[in-house]
Design a protein around this motif. Structure first.
Motif, short mmCIF file in Angstrom:
data_model
loop_
_atom_site.label_atom_id
_atom_site.label_comp_id
_atom_site.label_asym_id
_atom_site.label_seq_id
_atom_site.Cartn_x
_atom_site.Cartn_y
_atom_site.Cartn_z
N PRO A 128 0.81 -1.23 0.00
CA PRO A 128 0.00 0.00 0.00
C PRO A 128 0.84 1.27 0.00
N TRP A 129 2.05 1.23 0.61
CA TRP A 129 2.87 2.45 0.64
C TRP A 129 3.38 2.85 -0.74
N GLN A 130 3.24 1.98 -1.73
CA GLN A 130 3.60 2.35 -3.10
C GLN A 130 2.47 3.11 -3.80
N PHE A 131 1.30 3.14 -3.13
CA PHE A 131 0.11 3.73 -3.76
C PHE A 131 -0.58 4.73 -2.82
N GLY A 132 0.23 5.40 -1.99
CA GLY A 132 -0.29 6.52 -1.22
C GLY A 132 -0.76 6.22 0.19
N HIS A 133 -0.63 4.95 0.65
CA HIS A 133 -1.08 4.59 2.00
C HIS A 133 0.14 4.16 2.82
N GLY A 134 0.41 4.84 3.92
CA GLY A 134 1.61 4.55 4.71
C GLY A 134 1.49 3.31 5.56
N GLU A 135 1.25 2.19 4.92
CA GLU A 135 1.08 0.92 5.63
C GLU A 135 1.75 -0.21 4.85
#
Ligand code: SAM
Length: 194
Positions: A128-135
């Motif tokens: 998800p951190w590759q697509f705007g979500h810091g998880e």
């Protein structure tokens, strides 16, 4: 049920095993004819078939994105595998049936799971951190006639937030909704491919 479209350039897209509507709505926003299907009702208003997706596979789709259940497949639950041999075998047959559907382009999504050892390795693992979500949540993609997803917005934050969600009846649902940034990337990058 007939699937019809007036606009010839539109793709007909089946989003299998989706109750959130996130991937469906991302494709609808780009003008495509997308429909979700799940045994559960859709959480957001939109084209949705509540029922068994296996009944819809032969209806002339251009693209299917499938999110089959990982309950009996995810390696995070491997300590229970010995007690659910039958359930796991059935879950693998379901996955294989989706992969073998007569649809030109297919993406199947699951966490790190026995699909890799029992069927084949994934084509890509996204976070998800590759697509705007810091998880963090490793998500495997098995792709047929589709390019790998390109990250759209690499952000900081590497917390496995989903694992710290409070217990409760909706915990599994809150954990399994597709990240919006990933849904948007699928729609943007898998539309109108030549
Ligand atoms: C891990 S969840 C996927 C959720 C998805 N990422 C979303 O954002 O809605 C798996 C879903 O598969 C659905 N499902 C299981 N068997 C199905 C079937 N035969 N046909 C349609 N949906 C099915 C379940 O009801 C469950 O909602």
């Amino acid at each position: 049920m007939a699937i019809t479209t007036d606009k010839k350039s539109n793709m007909k897209i089946l989003v299998a095993c989706e109750y959130s509507g996130r991937v469906r709505d991302a494709f609808l926003a780009l003008g495509h004819d997308a429909m979700s299907c799940d045994l559960l009702p859709t959480e957001t208003e939109g084209p949705h078939h509540m029922g068994d997706v296996l009944e819809l596979l032969h209806m002339g789709w251009d693209l299917m994105i499938a999110h089959p259940p990982c309950t009996h497949l995810a390696v995070s639950g491997s300590r229970w595998f010995k007690d659910k041999v039958k359930e796991q075998a059935e879950a693998l047959i379901f996955v294989q049936t989706l992969m073998d559907a007569p649809i030109n382009r297919i993406a199947l999504e699951n966490p790190i799971s026995v699909i890799s050892s029992r069927i084949r390795k994934p084509d890509q693992i996204v976070q998800p951190w590759q697509f705007g979500h810091g998880e963090t949540k490793a998500t495997c993609l098995w792709l047929k006639n589709l390019p790998k997803l390109t990250p759209t917005n690499i952000v900081g934050g590497r917390e496995a937030v989903v694992h710290r969600m409070p217990p409760g009846p909706d915990r599994w649902k809150n954990r399994s909704r597709t990240y919006q940034g990933v849904a948007n990337a699928m729609a943007a990058q898998w539309s109108n491919l030549q």
